[in-house]
Write a protein that holds these residues in place. Structure first.
Motif, PDB file in Angstrom:
ATOM      1  N   UNK A  58       0.812  -1.220   0.000  1.00  0.00           N
ATOM      2  CA  UNK A  58       0.000   0.000   0.000  1.00  0.00           C
ATOM      3  C   UNK A  58       0.844   1.269   0.000  1.00  0.00           C
ATOM      4  N   UNK A  59       0.196   2.350  -0.451  1.00  0.00           N
ATOM      5  CA  UNK A  59       0.811   3.664  -0.487  1.00  0.00           C
ATOM      6  C   UNK A  59       0.141   4.545   0.561  1.00  0.00           C
ATOM      7  N   UNK A  60       0.867   5.544   1.018  1.00  0.00           N
ATOM      8  CA  UNK A  60       0.332   6.430   2.051  1.00  0.00           C
ATOM      9  C   UNK A  60       0.441   7.869   1.553  1.00  0.00           C
ATOM     10  N   UNK A  61      -0.711   8.504   1.380  1.00  0.00           N
ATOM     11  CA  UNK A  61      -0.755   9.894   0.950  1.00  0.00           C
ATOM     12  C   UNK A  61      -1.409  10.755   2.006  1.00  0.00           C
ATOM     13  N   UNK A  62      -1.293  12.058   1.843  1.00  0.00           N
ATOM     14  CA  UNK A  62      -1.862  12.999   2.808  1.00  0.00           C
ATOM     15  C   UNK A  62      -2.829  13.948   2.106  1.00  0.00           C
ATOM     16  N   UNK A  63      -4.068  13.954   2.579  1.00  0.00           N
ATOM     17  CA  UNK A  63      -5.094  14.855   2.056  1.00  0.00           C
ATOM     18  C   UNK A  63      -5.108  16.139   2.872  1.00  0.00           C
ATOM     19  N   UNK A  64      -5.248  17.269   2.177  1.00  0.00           N
ATOM     20  CA  UNK A  64      -5.374  18.571   2.824  1.00  0.00           C
ATOM     21  C   UNK A  64      -6.615  19.262   2.265  1.00  0.00           C
ATOM     22  N   UNK A  65      -7.419  19.878   3.127  1.00  0.00           N
ATOM     23  CA  UNK A  65      -8.614  20.578   2.677  1.00  0.00           C
ATOM     24  C   UNK A  65      -9.012  21.636   3.685  1.00  0.00           C
ATOM     25  N   UNK A  66      -9.881  22.531   3.237  1.00  0.00           N
ATOM     26  CA  UNK A  66     -10.418  23.594   4.079  1.00  0.00           C
ATOM     27  C   UNK A  66     -11.779  23.156   4.583  1.00  0.00           C
ATOM     28  N   UNK A 104      13.046  12.322  -3.596  1.00  0.00           N
ATOM     29  CA  UNK A 104      13.253  11.862  -2.212  1.00  0.00           C
ATOM     30  C   UNK A 104      11.978  11.310  -1.577  1.00  0.00           C
ATOM     31  N   UNK A 105      10.848  11.457  -2.249  1.00  0.00           N
ATOM     32  CA  UNK A 105       9.584  11.008  -1.683  1.00  0.00           C
ATOM     33  C   UNK A 105       8.866  12.140  -0.968  1.00  0.00           C
ATOM     34  N   UNK A 106       7.644  11.870  -0.547  1.00  0.00           N
ATOM     35  CA  UNK A 106       6.800  12.902   0.064  1.00  0.00           C
ATOM     36  C   UNK A 106       7.481  13.536   1.273  1.00  0.00           C
ATOM     37  N   UNK A 107       7.540  14.869   1.275  1.00  0.00           N
ATOM     38  CA  UNK A 107       8.228  15.599   2.329  1.00  0.00           C
ATOM     39  C   UNK A 107       7.396  16.810   2.738  1.00  0.00           C
ATOM     40  N   UNK A 158       2.232   9.306  -2.658  1.00  0.00           N
ATOM     41  CA  UNK A 158       3.385   8.427  -2.408  1.00  0.00           C
ATOM     42  C   UNK A 158       3.519   7.516  -3.615  1.00  0.00           C
ATOM     43  N   UNK A 159       4.643   7.588  -4.336  1.00  0.00           N
ATOM     44  CA  UNK A 159       4.819   6.658  -5.455  1.00  0.00           C
ATOM     45  C   UNK A 159       5.854   5.571  -5.170  1.00  0.00           C
ATOM     46  N   UNK A 160       6.416   5.549  -3.968  1.00  0.00           N
ATOM     47  CA  UNK A 160       7.373   4.506  -3.608  1.00  0.00           C
ATOM     48  C   UNK A 160       6.718   3.348  -2.853  1.00  0.00           C
ATOM     49  N   UNK A 161       5.727   3.643  -2.038  1.00  0.00           N
ATOM     50  CA  UNK A 161       5.076   2.611  -1.226  1.00  0.00           C
ATOM     51  C   UNK A 161       5.437   2.735   0.241  1.00  0.00           C
ATOM     52  N   UNK A 174      18.322   8.447  -4.922  1.00  0.00           N
ATOM     53  CA  UNK A 174      18.663   8.158  -6.319  1.00  0.00           C
ATOM     54  C   UNK A 174      18.466   6.676  -6.634  1.00  0.00           C
ATOM     55  N   UNK A 175      18.831   5.811  -5.702  1.00  0.00           N
ATOM     56  CA  UNK A 175      18.662   4.370  -5.926  1.00  0.00           C
ATOM     57  C   UNK A 175      17.192   4.018  -6.085  1.00  0.00           C
ATOM     58  N   UNK A 176      16.346   4.579  -5.218  1.00  0.00           N
ATOM     59  CA  UNK A 176      14.905   4.302  -5.295  1.00  0.00           C
ATOM     60  C   UNK A 176      14.315   4.865  -6.581  1.00  0.00           C
ATOM     61  N   UNK A 177      14.722   6.081  -6.928  1.00  0.00           N
ATOM     62  CA  UNK A 177      14.219   6.705  -8.142  1.00  0.00           C
ATOM     63  C   UNK A 177      14.651   5.936  -9.381  1.00  0.00           C
ATOM     64  N   UNK A 178      15.920   5.527  -9.427  1.00  0.00           N
ATOM     65  CA  UNK A 178      16.433   4.810 -10.599  1.00  0.00           C
ATOM     66  C   UNK A 178      15.705   3.484 -10.804  1.00  0.00           C
ATOM     67  N   UNK A 179      15.402   2.812  -9.705  1.00  0.00           N
ATOM     68  CA  UNK A 179      14.679   1.534  -9.806  1.00  0.00           C
ATOM     69  C   UNK A 179      13.294   1.740 -10.402  1.00  0.00           C
ATOM     70  N   UNK A 180      12.602   2.767  -9.942  1.00  0.00           N
ATOM     71  CA  UNK A 180      11.262   3.025 -10.463  1.00  0.00           C
ATOM     72  C   UNK A 180      11.318   3.592 -11.876  1.00  0.00           C
TER      73      UNK A 180
END
Length: 242
Positions: free
Chosen positions: A18-26, A43-46, A67-70, A82-88
């Motif tokens: 699974x992937x983990x994302x963050x929702x933001x809203x008003x 570098x992933x979600x920051x 999140x596109x890495x998982x 860079x290693x994670x990015x290159x693999x994807x």
């Protein structure tokens, strides 16, 4: 204005979830509203992408820092990143599948008008949102900030139905003029409604305050290009999500 944030889990193990994302809203607003994905740099979600999603929430959208890495994986270590990015990057079909999963997760939220969605991304995230458009999905628009422009060999040969906006530093060594021209030709041949804003004397990572100008050739923060590109994005979203 009452900005809210919640993390959501989405996506299947078959594509690395699974992937983990963050929702933001008003929370002061009522009813479904347009949703905008924010795809992170390599570098992933920051905090940077979370801040952009929060800004989108303040504009009346649902911002979704994806999140596109998982597993919500992120790192501050450049070698690991860079290693994670290159693999994807070597498996663009999987990258596209993960972007599609994020889009479906956004559309499924009660707060989101599923008929009005868009995506934006930085660096490798810029490549990711362009790959989403290349899948021919029904999304209002995608916007790339200093993204990588090459087309994947696995991209389907079909019409691009979303609007496309590219904000590009002309001196970016990761997207040289020949790749810019190839991108324009691809977009035209595939029927996309596309535009490209090129900022002179500007390199890669121009929106990132941590990218010190001169520390690496062709890289560096630029305050004017950052402001201009954000204004272009705001106008773009108002147009494609109206």
């Amino acid at each position: 204005m009452a900005l809210q944030r919640v993390e959501i889990t989405y996506g299947s193990p078959e594509i690395g979830g699974p992937f983990i994302g963050a929702l933001h809203w008003d929370d002061a607003l009522t009813g479904p509203r347009p949703g905008v994905m924010v795809a992170p740099a390599f570098r992933g979600r920051s905090e940077f992408e979370e801040a952009r999603a929060q800004e989108l929430a303040a504009l009346g959208y649902v911002g979704f820092a994806i999140d596109y890495y998982g597993q919500g994986w992120t790192t501050t270590d450049a070698t690991e990143a860079h290693a994670a990015k290159d693999k994807l990057d070597a498996d663009r079909a999987t990258l596209a599948a993960r972007m599609l999963a994020a889009l479906e997760a956004l559309k499924s939220q009660d707060l989101v008008d599923a008929e009005r969605t868009a995506a934006m991304g930085y660096c490798f995230g810029g490549k990711a949102v362009l790959d989403l458009a290349r899948e021919g999905v029904g999304i209002g628009g995608v916007a790339s900030f200093h993204g990588i422009l090459d087309r994947a060999a696995t991209a389907p040969d079909m019409k691009i139905v979303s609007d496309v906006l590219v904000m590009h530093g002309w001196d970016d060594p990761l997207a040289r003029p020949d790749s810019v021209l190839a991108f324009g030709q691809e977009m035209t041949e595939r029927g996309a409604k596309w535009q490209l804003h090129a900022y002179g004397n500007t390199g890669h990572a121009f929106t990132n305050p941590a990218a010190k100008p001169g520390a690496q050739p062709g890289f560096g923060f630029d305050v004017k290009a950052t402001a201009r590109s954000w204004r272009a994005l705001v106008d773009f979203l108002a147009e494609v999500l109206r």
